[in-house]
Scaffold this motif. Structure first.
Motif, PDB file in Angstrom:
ATOM      1  N   ARG A   1      -0.291   3.139  15.197  1.00 43.41           N
ATOM      2  CA  ARG A   1      -0.807   2.078  14.332  1.00 43.41           C
ATOM      3  C   ARG A   1      -0.138   2.142  12.963  1.00 43.41           C
TER       4      ARG A   1
ATOM      5  N   ALA B   1       3.520   1.052  13.208  1.00 40.68           N
ATOM      6  CA  ALA B   1       3.623  -0.408  13.300  1.00 40.68           C
ATOM      7  C   ALA B   1       3.378  -1.052  11.932  1.00 40.68           C
ATOM      8  N   ARG B   2       2.424  -0.530  11.192  1.00 38.53           N
ATOM      9  CA  ARG B   2       2.121  -1.048   9.859  1.00 38.53           C
ATOM     10  C   ARG B   2       3.303  -0.829   8.921  1.00 38.53           C
ATOM     11  N   ARG B   3       3.882   0.378   8.978  1.00 36.92           N
ATOM     12  CA  ARG B   3       5.044   0.686   8.135  1.00 36.92           C
ATOM     13  C   ARG B   3       6.211  -0.243   8.448  1.00 36.92           C
ATOM     14  N   LYS B   4       6.496  -0.441   9.773  1.00 33.21           N
ATOM     15  CA  LYS B   4       7.585  -1.328  10.163  1.00 33.21           C
ATOM     16  C   LYS B   4       7.328  -2.745   9.658  1.00 33.21           C
ATOM     17  N   SER B   5       6.092  -3.184   9.713  1.00 30.12           N
ATOM     18  CA  SER B   5       5.733  -4.514   9.229  1.00 30.12           C
ATOM     19  C   SER B   5       6.018  -4.632   7.729  1.00 30.12           C
ATOM     20  N   ILE B   6       5.647  -3.610   6.981  1.00 30.31           N
ATOM     21  CA  ILE B   6       5.887  -3.602   5.530  1.00 30.31           C
ATOM     22  C   ILE B   6       7.392  -3.581   5.251  1.00 30.31           C
ATOM     23  N   GLU B   7       8.134  -2.743   5.988  1.00 27.12           N
ATOM     24  CA  GLU B   7       9.590  -2.678   5.805  1.00 27.12           C
ATOM     25  C   GLU B   7      10.229  -4.029   6.085  1.00 27.12           C
ATOM     26  N   ASN B   8       9.801  -4.708   7.139  1.00 29.55           N
ATOM     27  CA  ASN B   8      10.340  -6.028   7.467  1.00 29.55           C
ATOM     28  C   ASN B   8      10.007  -7.047   6.385  1.00 29.55           C
ATOM     29  N   ARG B   9       8.805  -6.960   5.843  1.00 29.44           N
ATOM     30  CA  ARG B   9       8.398  -7.881   4.772  1.00 29.44           C
ATOM     31  C   ARG B   9       9.274  -7.670   3.537  1.00 29.44           C
TER      32      ARG B   9
ATOM     33  N   ASN C   1      12.749  -9.087   4.257  1.00 26.74           N
ATOM     34  CA  ASN C   1      12.738 -10.560   4.204  1.00 26.74           C
ATOM     35  C   ASN C   1      12.632 -11.075   2.775  1.00 26.74           C
TER      36      ASN C   1
END
Length: 159
Positions: free
Chosen positions: A64, A67-75, A78
């Motif tokens: 979890r 996944a949260r870290r990857k989401s932040i990195e992608n944000r 972008n």
């Protein structure tokens, strides 16, 4: 019999077995030790199950958080790309605000290989990998070698 550790029970059991006596008291002591070992084994199995549950919870939490870290990195990626595209489109490649400095700069040169087959050997490194499954099968089928052997291990399964 007192409250012994599993190690102590094992030692007692082994010592009594080594005496090689047929005496009824020795047999009773062995049975009592055997029962205590089984109780200890049950308690250890309960502990193992509890720890396995904790391990599964930790693994789920790791996934979890990952996944949260990857989401932040992608944000972050972008938002940087969005800001850079805007700066390039408006030809505003360098400026300062009260809080931050913004600058589009050239990165260090990186290498892009166009055709790996054409790269001279002096620039290539090969990693040797032993094909263990293939070698294991060959040895099991009778291949005799002095550089490897099949070994049979044991492990505890608690069901």
């Amino acid at each position: 019999m007192e409250n012994f550790t599993l190690y102590e029970l094992t030692e007692l059991y082994t010592n009594l077995m080594d005496l090689d006596l047929e005496d009824e008291q020795v047999q009773e002591a062995l049975e009592e030790i055997d029962e205590k070992i089984e109780v200890k084994a049950d308690n250890i199995a309960k502990l193992i199950r509890g720890l396995e549950g904790q391990k599964d919870i930790c693994k789920a939490e790791e996934e979890r958080i990952y996944a949260r870290r990857k989401s932040i990195e992608n944000r972050i990626k972008n938002l940087k790309e969005y800001l850079q595209a805007t700066m390039i489109a408006t030809d505003k490649r360098k400026f300062k605000t009260d809080l931050f400095s913004f600058n589009i700069q050239k990165n260090k040169a990186s290498l892009k290989i166009l055709d790996e087959e054409k790269v001279p050997e002096e620039y290539v490194e090969y990693n040797r990998t032993v094909l263990k499954d293939k070698l294991k099968k060959a040895i099991a089928e009778g291949l005799e070698v002095d550089y490897a052997e099949l070994i049979q291990t044991e492990s505890l399964r608690v069901r």
